[in-house]
Design an enzyme around this catalytic site. Structure first.
Site, PDB file in Angstrom:
ATOM      1  N   ARG B  23       0.841  -1.199   0.000  1.00 38.80           N
ATOM      2  CA  ARG B  23       0.000   0.000   0.000  1.00 38.80           C
ATOM      3  C   ARG B  23       0.879   1.253   0.000  1.00 38.80           C
ATOM      4  NH1 ARG B  23      -3.617  -1.786   3.403  1.00 38.80           N
ATOM      5  NH2 ARG B  23      -2.744  -0.882   5.283  1.00 38.80           N
ATOM      6  N   SER B  40      -3.684 -15.853   6.408  1.00 40.30           N
ATOM      7  CA  SER B  40      -4.490 -14.831   7.065  1.00 40.30           C
ATOM      8  C   SER B  40      -5.751 -15.397   7.697  1.00 40.30           C
ATOM      9  CB  SER B  40      -4.867 -13.758   6.035  1.00 40.30           C
ATOM     10  OG  SER B  40      -5.548 -12.707   6.632  1.00 40.30           O
ATOM     11  N   CYS B  44      -7.649 -18.130  16.278  1.00 41.17           N
ATOM     12  CA  CYS B  44      -8.392 -17.921  17.525  1.00 41.17           C
ATOM     13  C   CYS B  44      -9.859 -18.307  17.375  1.00 41.17           C
ATOM     14  CB  CYS B  44      -8.346 -16.464  17.954  1.00 41.17           C
ATOM     15  SG  CYS B  44      -6.715 -15.745  17.909  1.00 41.17           S
ATOM     16  N   VAL B  82       9.991 -22.293   2.933  1.00 42.17           N
ATOM     17  CA  VAL B  82      11.371 -21.788   2.927  1.00 42.17           C
ATOM     18  C   VAL B  82      12.184 -22.709   3.819  1.00 42.17           C
ATOM     19  CG1 VAL B  82      12.868 -19.884   3.619  1.00 42.17           C
ATOM     20  CG2 VAL B  82      10.689 -19.413   2.465  1.00 42.17           C
ATOM     21  N   ASP B 299       4.177 -14.492  16.267  1.00 41.73           N
ATOM     22  CA  ASP B 299       4.322 -15.498  17.320  1.00 41.73           C
ATOM     23  C   ASP B 299       5.725 -16.093  17.423  1.00 41.73           C
ATOM     24  OD1 ASP B 299       1.662 -15.040  17.682  1.00 41.73           O
ATOM     25  OD2 ASP B 299       0.975 -17.040  17.118  1.00 41.73           O
ATOM     26  N   ASN B 321      -0.251  -8.686  14.207  1.00 41.83           N
ATOM     27  CA  ASN B 321      -0.775  -7.767  13.190  1.00 41.83           C
ATOM     28  C   ASN B 321      -0.088  -6.409  13.241  1.00 41.83           C
ATOM     29  OD1 ASN B 321      -3.493  -8.522  11.611  1.00 41.83           O
ATOM     30  ND2 ASN B 321      -3.404  -9.682  13.506  1.00 41.83           N
ATOM     31  N   TYR B 443     -20.271   6.743  33.098  1.00 46.81           N
ATOM     32  CA  TYR B 443     -21.259   6.164  34.002  1.00 46.81           C
ATOM     33  C   TYR B 443     -22.640   6.280  33.382  1.00 46.81           C
ATOM     34  CZ  TYR B 443     -24.930   6.284  37.511  1.00 46.81           C
ATOM     35  OH  TYR B 443     -26.095   6.084  38.185  1.00 46.81           O
ATOM     36  N   TRP B 451     -18.839   4.840  40.385  1.00 49.18           N
ATOM     37  CA  TRP B 451     -17.407   4.559  40.386  1.00 49.18           C
ATOM     38  C   TRP B 451     -17.212   3.268  39.613  1.00 49.18           C
ATOM     39  CZ3 TRP B 451     -13.834   7.877  42.460  1.00 49.18           C
ATOM     40  CH2 TRP B 451     -14.280   8.822  43.392  1.00 49.18           C
TER      41      TRP B 451
END
Lengths: 466, 466
Positions: B23, B40, B44, B82, B299, B321, B443, B451
Site C-alpha cells: 500500500r 491470514s 483464535c 522456505v 508469534d 498484526n 457512568y 465509580w
C-alpha cells in the site's frame, strides 16, 4: 473548640465529602443540611424507576439517612434549608422543621446541585405536565402512566397529582439524556411517544454523527421525532391535551419537559461567591471558591477540562462523587485535587449504547486553540466470523498541530459504553492518535476484532493528521 | 533492479506486513511464501468452528489468497516452504510444488509463527488424540464430534481421520486458552469434559484469583477439573480409551492436547539469527533481528513489555498484526516502531469473561525490580438498582516505590473483556494508581456503577500504596 465542617446539600458531592471527611478525621464534626427528604439518591435511575424496572424509590438510594447518622457518625439534617451564608462570621442561616437558626462553620462545602430548567412556555402549569426534577416527580410520572408507587419506610410518596384514565400518548420536550431515556421508558409502557427537539439533533453533547444514528433507531422503535422544532406552547383546558409547535398541534395525554439543568448558585452568589463563565461556581483544582473557607462541588460547580484546560460545567454523577470525596480528604488534612473532567458519558437509547468523551465539536476545539481534524469509522464489535456481532461507529477528533486526540463519540448495539473509557484514559494521558493506535488492547473473538474499533479509529485519525 | 522484499509465513504478521508494504510502496515487489494452504486465518476462531458456531473454515479467513494476489498485488505463494536462509547472498531456499529454487531478497521478514507444543506423552499417536495446531486439525476434531465439515472453494477439507461412533467424553490436557475454550465447545456439544492441568490453576497468565473464579464456574457447568494433576499417558488400543494421571485412569473417547505453543525459530536459528531468553527471535523496537536486513514479527518473535521494559514473548494476534504492519511501513521507507506489548488478553469461559493486562504475578514484578502490592476487589457491573447486573472481580498490582499500576486481571459475567483496556491504556501511560483512580470514566446505570470497578480497584490500590 473549632466549629464543624458544614455541607449544604445531601446528594452525591455532599455525602461523599461528609463520608470521606469522617472516615479520615473521625474526631471532627460534620453537619450536612439537606432541604429535601432524600439523600444520596441516584437521580440517574429515575427513568428506570418510572418504567418499573426499579421497584421503589428507596431502591435508588445507596446509603440511607439512618446509615449516614448511625454508621458514619454524620450529623445529617434532612428537611433543613440553608438560606444564607455569612462569610465574615463563618455561619449559615438554616430553616428547619423546628424554626430558623444559625450554624457556625470552620469550612463550608456548597453542594447545592442543579435543577431542571423550566422553559417559559405557556401551559407548564397544566395537569399532566412534568419535569423529572426530583424523586417526587419520578413517583408522580410513574403513577401518571398507571404504575403503582409502593411506599417505602417513612418516606411515603404522597402526591397531589390526580390519577387519570390511561394515557395513550406523551410529548417529550427536549432530546437530551432525560428525553431519550424517558422515550424508552414510555415506549416500553406502550405509550405513543412524540419527542420534540429545537436543535437539528438530539443528544447534543454526543455530536451529530452519533445522534443521527440514534435518531434512525428511535424512529425504528416507533418514536415520532420532531427535530429542529421549537415548541410554542403546551395547550389544554386544565389538563394537557396537545403540544403546539410551528404549524403542528400534536395531541398528547401527558407532557414531559426535559430541556437541561442549571446549577443552583443563588445561595452562593448572594454571599459573594464567584461564578465562572459557565454560570456554575468557580473553583480551583481543590474545589476552593474565591473564599478560602468555602468549597463547591458537584452539579453546582465548575471543574477543569482535561483537554481544554479551561473551566467547564458538566453536571455528571462521577464528577460530583469524585470532587466531594477529594474535598472531604482535603478538609481532613490531606490536600487532594478534585481531578479533571473529560465529560465522559454514556447513555442507553433503546437497543443502542451511546458514549462520548473529551471535545468532539470542531467549533469547541477551535475555540480552545486546536486545529481539529475528525474521522468517522465503523468497525465490528466482534471477530467478523463470531455470531451476534454488530457495528460500532466512532467519530474521533484530533489536533493537527500536536497530533493529540481531543475526543470521541461512539454508538452501537454492544461494547460501546465502556469502550469509551479507553479513549478517556488516552485523553488524561494526552496521547497522540498515533500512540493511541499502538496500544495493546484485548482481543478475543466474542468481544472484539483483532484491531479494536478504538485502535482502528485512532489509526485512521493518525493517518489524516500526518 | 533491487531484489523484492520476502516474507516467510502468510498469517497475521506476514500478510499485514506485505499488505502495508504494497500500500505504501506500490511500485516495489513483495513475495510471501506460506508452506500451508491457508493464509491470514483466525486461528483464535477454531474453537468456535469446532463447536459449529462458525460454519466453514473459510469463514475464519479475513482475506483470501486470491484477494491478496489480485487486489493487493502481492506475490503470494502457498504450499511453498522456505528451507534455508543465506544471509550473505541474501537469498532463501524454497521448496514448492514445482521443485526447489532460490529467491533473492533485499529485506527479509521471518513470520513463521508458533506451533502447538507436543508433550512427550505415551499415546500421542493414538487415534482420537488431537492438538488444535492447524485449520486441518480443527476440521478433524469437528468431524470427530459428529459435526459436518462443509468443503469450501478449492480448499477441500480432506482428512485421514476415521470417523467413529458418537464420542461421549473427552479429556483435555492443558488448562490454557485452548483448553478452556475447547471445554466450552465440547460441553455445548453434549460431551462429558475432563480437564487436566498440571499446575494448581488453569489460565496461568490470568493469575490465581481470576482462575479460581473460572474454575468454580467450570465445575458449575459440569466440567470435571483435575488440577495439580500431571498426565502420565494417554492409553488405548489403537484408539484412545483413557487418560492416565497419578492413581486415576479416566476413561475418555477423545483427547485434546493443548499445553501451549512454542515459537518456530528453527529456520532463523539455522541462519544464525539470535533468539532471546524467552526462546523467541530477538528483535529491536523496529522488529529488526541481529541482521539489519532480517526482521521478525508475530508469534515467532519477542517484543518489548511496556511495564518491565524487557523482551517478552506473548504470542497474540494483535501483537502480530501490529508488528507486521509497522514493519511493512518501515520497509516502505517510513521507520515505524512495532509498539510495546502489555500482554493484554481476554477469554470467554462459558458465561464468564476473563481478562488481564500487564504484570499480575508478584514474583514477575519483583524480578523486574518492582516492590509489588496487590489488591482484589469486587464491584457491580451496573448501578446497584439496575436489573441484571453481576459482580466483577479485579485484582490489581502496583509498585510501592513509584505508585505505578503494574497490571490487572478481571473476571465476571459482563463488561470485563473490554474494561481491561482502560487499565492497558494506563499501563502504556505509566499511570500511578492514584492517577488511574481519578480518571473521568463513563457512568450510566445500565453499564456501570458511578465509580467504575476499575476506579474502585485503583482507589483501593492507591490507598494501600501510600
Amino acid at each position: 473548640m473549632t466549629a464543624p465542617v458544614v455541607v449544604v446539600g445531601g446528594d452525591a458531592a455532599g455525602m461523599s465529602a461528609a463520608s470521606k471527611f469522617k472516615r479520615d478525621a473521625p474526631d471532627r464534626e460534620v453537619v450536612v443540611f439537606e432541604r429535601g427528604e432524600w439523600v444520596s439518591y441516584g437521580a440517574c435511575g429515575l427513568p428506570y424507576y418510572v418504567k418499573g424496572a426499579v421497584e421503589t424509590l428507596e431502591d435508588l438510594v445507596s446509603v440511607t439517612p439512618e446509615e449516614f447518622v448511625e454508621q458514619r457518625d454524620i450529623d445529617l439534617r434532612t428537611n433543613h434549608e440553608v438560606t444564607a451564608i455569612d462569610r465574615e462570621a463563618q455561619t449559615v442561616s438554616v430553616d428547619g422543621p423546628d424554626g430558623e437558626f444559625e450554624q457556625a462553620y470552620s469550612e463550608l462545602l456548597i453542594a447545592t446541585g442543579a435543577r431542571a430548567v423550566e422553559p417559559p412556555l405557556d401551559g407548564m402549569e397544566l395537569d399532566g405536565v412534568f419535569t423529572l426534577h426530583s424523586m417526587q416527580a419520578g413517583a408522580d410520572i410513574r403513577r401518571a402512566i398507571g404504575l403503582e408507587t409502593p411506599a417505602v419506610d417513612a418516606r411515603e410518596v404522597a402526591s397531589d397529582y390526580a390519577d387519570t384514565e390511561d394515557p395513550e400518548s406523551v410529548g417529550i420536550i427536549g432530546g437530551g439524556y432525560v428525553g431519550i431515556e424517558m422515550a424508552e421508558a414510555f415506549a416500553e409502557r406502550g405509550l405513543d411517544v412524540h419527542l420534540f427537539e429545537m436543535l437539528p439533533h438530539t443528544l447534543q453533547p454526543f455530536g451529530a454523527n452519533a445522534a443521527a444514528t440514534v435518531e434512525r433507531h428511535l424512529r425504528e422503535q416507533g418514536v415520532d421525532l420532531h427535530l429542529d422544532t421549537a415548541v410554542d406552547a403546551i395547550t389544554g383546558d386544565g389538563r394537557v391535551s396537545a403540544i403546539a409547535a410551528g404549524d403542528a398541534d400534536v395531541p398528547v395525554d401527558l407532557a414531559l419537559v426535559g430541556v437541561g439543568v442549571a446549577p443552583n448558585t443563588k445561595l452562593a452568589e448572594a454571599a459573594g461567591i464567584d461564578t465562572g463563565e459557565t454560570g456554575a461556581i468557580a473553583t480551583d483544582g481543590y474545589g476552593r471558591t474565591n473564599d478560602d473557607h468555602v468549597y463547591a462541588a458537584g452539579d453546582c460547580a465548575e471543574a477543569t477540562h482535561v483537554v481544554t484546560d479551561e473551566p467547564d460545567h458538566v453536571p455528571l454523577a462521577l464528577t460530583a462523587n469524585r470532587a466531594g470525596r477529594a474535598i472531604g480528604q482535603t478538609l481532613a488534612g490531606d490536600e487532594t485535587p478534585v481531578g479533571e473532567i473529560a465529560g465522559t458519558a454514556a447513555v442507553k437509547a433503546f437497543d443502542l449504547e451511546v458514549a462520548r468523551t473529551g471535545v468532539i465539536e470542531e467549533s469547541v476545539a477551535r475555540e480552545a486553540g486546536f486545529d481539529p481534524v475528525s474521522v468517522t469509522i465503523t468497525a465490528p464489535s466482534r471477530a467478523h466470523y463470531y455470531p451476534g456481532g454488530s457495528e460500532i461507529e466512532i467519530t474521533m477528533l484530533g489536533d493537527r498541530e500536536s497530533g493529540r486526540v481531543l475526543g470521541a463519540s461512539m454508538v452501537g448495539r454492544e461494547g460501546v459504553a465502556k469502550r469509551i473509557d479507553t479513549v478517556a484514559a488516552a485523553l488524561h494521558a494526552e496521547m497522540t492518535a498515533q500512540r493511541l493506535s499502538s496500544l495493546d488492547l484485548a482481543y478475543a473473538p466474542p468481544f472484539s476484532p483483532v484491531w479494536d474499533p478504538v485502535l482502528t479509529a485512532a489509526k485512521v485519525l493518525a493517518g489524516k493528521l500526518e
